[in-house]
Design a protein around this motif. Structure first.
Motif, mmCIF file in Angstrom:
data_model
loop_
_atom_site.group_PDB
_atom_site.id
_atom_site.type_symbol
_atom_site.label_atom_id
_atom_site.label_comp_id
_atom_site.label_asym_id
_atom_site.label_seq_id
_atom_site.Cartn_x
_atom_site.Cartn_y
_atom_site.Cartn_z
ATOM 1 N N ARG A 1 25.492 58.076 56.407
ATOM 2 C CA ARG A 1 25.919 56.879 57.141
ATOM 3 C C ARG A 1 25.204 56.774 58.483
ATOM 4 O O ARG A 1 24.808 55.686 58.895
ATOM 5 C CB ARG A 1 27.437 56.887 57.337
ATOM 6 C CG ARG A 1 28.224 56.682 56.049
ATOM 7 C CD ARG A 1 29.680 56.380 56.336
ATOM 8 N NE ARG A 1 30.372 57.458 57.004
ATOM 9 C CZ ARG A 1 30.999 58.451 56.387
ATOM 10 N NH1 ARG A 1 30.988 58.505 55.058
ATOM 11 N NH2 ARG A 1 31.637 59.394 57.063
ATOM 12 N N VAL A 2 25.052 57.919 59.147
ATOM 13 C CA VAL A 2 24.377 57.902 60.445
ATOM 14 C C VAL A 2 22.912 57.512 60.296
ATOM 15 O O VAL A 2 22.389 56.681 61.045
ATOM 16 C CB VAL A 2 24.498 59.280 61.150
ATOM 17 C CG1 VAL A 2 23.636 59.315 62.412
ATOM 18 C CG2 VAL A 2 25.951 59.559 61.507
ATOM 19 N N PHE B 1 18.726 53.101 60.481
ATOM 20 C CA PHE B 1 17.795 52.187 59.830
ATOM 21 C C PHE B 1 18.233 50.742 60.051
ATOM 22 O O PHE B 1 17.410 49.875 60.373
ATOM 23 C CB PHE B 1 17.715 52.483 58.332
ATOM 24 C CG PHE B 1 16.942 51.448 57.558
ATOM 25 C CD1 PHE B 1 15.559 51.396 57.626
ATOM 26 C CD2 PHE B 1 17.599 50.498 56.791
ATOM 27 C CE1 PHE B 1 14.838 50.420 56.940
ATOM 28 C CE2 PHE B 1 16.898 49.529 56.100
ATOM 29 C CZ PHE B 1 15.512 49.487 56.169
ATOM 30 N N LEU B 2 19.533 50.474 59.895
ATOM 31 C CA LEU B 2 20.032 49.120 60.118
ATOM 32 C C LEU B 2 19.778 48.669 61.553
ATOM 33 O O LEU B 2 19.483 47.500 61.805
ATOM 34 C CB LEU B 2 21.537 49.056 59.823
ATOM 35 C CG LEU B 2 21.970 49.235 58.365
ATOM 36 C CD1 LEU B 2 23.490 49.142 58.269
ATOM 37 C CD2 LEU B 2 21.323 48.196 57.460
ATOM 38 N N SER C 1 19.628 45.665 52.375
ATOM 39 C CA SER C 1 19.125 46.684 53.302
ATOM 40 C C SER C 1 18.820 48.008 52.622
ATOM 41 O O SER C 1 17.824 48.671 52.951
ATOM 42 C CB SER C 1 20.138 46.901 54.433
ATOM 43 O OG SER C 1 20.385 45.703 55.120
ATOM 44 N N TYR C 2 19.672 48.429 51.687
ATOM 45 C CA TYR C 2 19.487 49.720 51.014
ATOM 46 C C TYR C 2 18.143 49.796 50.294
ATOM 47 O O TYR C 2 17.477 50.834 50.313
ATOM 48 C CB TYR C 2 20.633 49.942 50.034
ATOM 49 C CG TYR C 2 20.491 51.162 49.151
ATOM 50 C CD1 TYR C 2 20.438 52.450 49.690
ATOM 51 C CD2 TYR C 2 20.424 51.022 47.761
ATOM 52 C CE1 TYR C 2 20.319 53.560 48.869
ATOM 53 C CE2 TYR C 2 20.313 52.137 46.939
ATOM 54 C CZ TYR C 2 20.255 53.402 47.491
ATOM 55 O OH TYR C 2 20.140 54.498 46.674
ATOM 56 N N SER D 1 11.560 53.008 53.340
ATOM 57 C CA SER D 1 11.312 53.077 54.773
ATOM 58 C C SER D 1 10.589 54.349 55.194
ATOM 59 O O SER D 1 10.593 55.362 54.474
ATOM 60 C CB SER D 1 12.629 52.976 55.542
ATOM 61 O OG SER D 1 13.400 54.160 55.356
ATOM 62 N N LYS D 2 10.010 54.314 56.378
ATOM 63 C CA LYS D 2 9.339 55.488 56.929
ATOM 64 C C LYS D 2 10.359 56.578 57.244
ATOM 65 O O LYS D 2 10.032 57.767 57.245
ATOM 66 C CB LYS D 2 8.570 55.106 58.195
ATOM 67 C CG LYS D 2 7.636 56.211 58.679
ATOM 68 C CD LYS D 2 6.788 55.728 59.844
ATOM 69 C CE LYS D 2 5.739 56.794 60.196
ATOM 70 N NZ LYS D 2 6.348 58.088 60.558
ATOM 71 N N LEU D 3 11.583 56.179 57.496
ATOM 72 C CA LEU D 3 12.633 57.150 57.778
ATOM 73 C C LEU D 3 12.826 58.107 56.604
ATOM 74 O O LEU D 3 12.877 59.322 56.785
ATOM 75 C CB LEU D 3 13.940 56.405 58.081
ATOM 76 C CG LEU D 3 15.133 57.220 58.569
ATOM 77 C CD1 LEU D 3 14.766 58.056 59.778
ATOM 78 C CD2 LEU D 3 16.281 56.284 58.896
#
Length: 205
Positions: free
Chosen positions: A75-76, A81-82, A165-166, A172-174
């Motif tokens: 979640r964190v 990312f959000l 978003s998911y 994503s780069k994350l």
């Protein structure tokens, strides 16, 4: 040279520690939108910051969005990312709704009003993306302050995150950075020295 080092890119060896620091910093500093969420976020951040998620956990996140939201660290990371997409309020609202379901009956009315005014009401500070019908229905439900008054709105925001978003989060780069960290961690466990490895790759002694 450590076994497997030749297959690891120079970029990984050069940047992995920086990525670790970035991810750890990211996990430690979620920024709550509302004062009433501050304590909750601090608890989540403290738990999540104890470690960077391992490869198995990240792989679980890739399987389904439910694995992300069921993990404190997930979640964190997803909230971070959000935040990069300026839609952090979605996860904040979802978490607020989950916590609301545990609210003592004596505080239901006041807590429901706070959540509504902060996330649901039109032009609220952290307004989430709900259609007019759901927004109006939630407004009516809040007047009764039942434990289920945010259920429909919460479900809509969950679906929005899952379907929109998911999907971007997975690319994503994350996520890429987290996987890169795990690759480098494997070499560290084998006793590789970062500075020596960089010298070898750079042609040093």
């Amino acid at each position: 040279m450590c076994k497997g080092l030749t297959t690891l890119s120079a970029t990984c060896l050069k940047s992995a520690k920086d990525i670790k620091h970035k991810i750890s910093f990211l996990l430690q500093k979620p920024e709550p939108h509302a004062a009433d969420q501050k304590e909750i976020k601090e608890k989540i951040a403290t738990a999540a910051a104890k470690r960077v998620p391992d490869a198995a956990e990240v792989e679980k996140w890739k399987e389904s969005f439910s694995h992300v939201v069921s993990s404190e660290t997930g979640r964190v990371v997803f909230t971070s990312f959000l935040k990069s997409e300026f839609s952090q309020e979605n996860m904040d609202f979802w978490i607020a709704c989950e916590d609301y379901k545990k609210t003592p009956l004596s505080k239901l009315a006041s807590t429901a009003k706070q959540i509504y005014q902060h996330y649901v009401e039109a032009d609220s500070p952290c307004e989430v993306n709900l259609d007019a019908a759901t927004r109006e229905k939630t407004k009516q439900e809040v007047t009764n302050a039942s434990l289920s008054c945010f259920d429909e709105a919460q479900k809509m925001i969950y679906t929005l995150m899952e379907k929109d978003s998911y999907r971007r989060f997975l690319k994503s780069k994350l996520i890429e950075d987290l996987c890169q960290i795990e690759t480098c961690n494997v070499l560290e466990k084998k006793g590789c020295d970062w500075s020596d490895n960089r010298q070898v790759l750079a042609g040093g002694a």
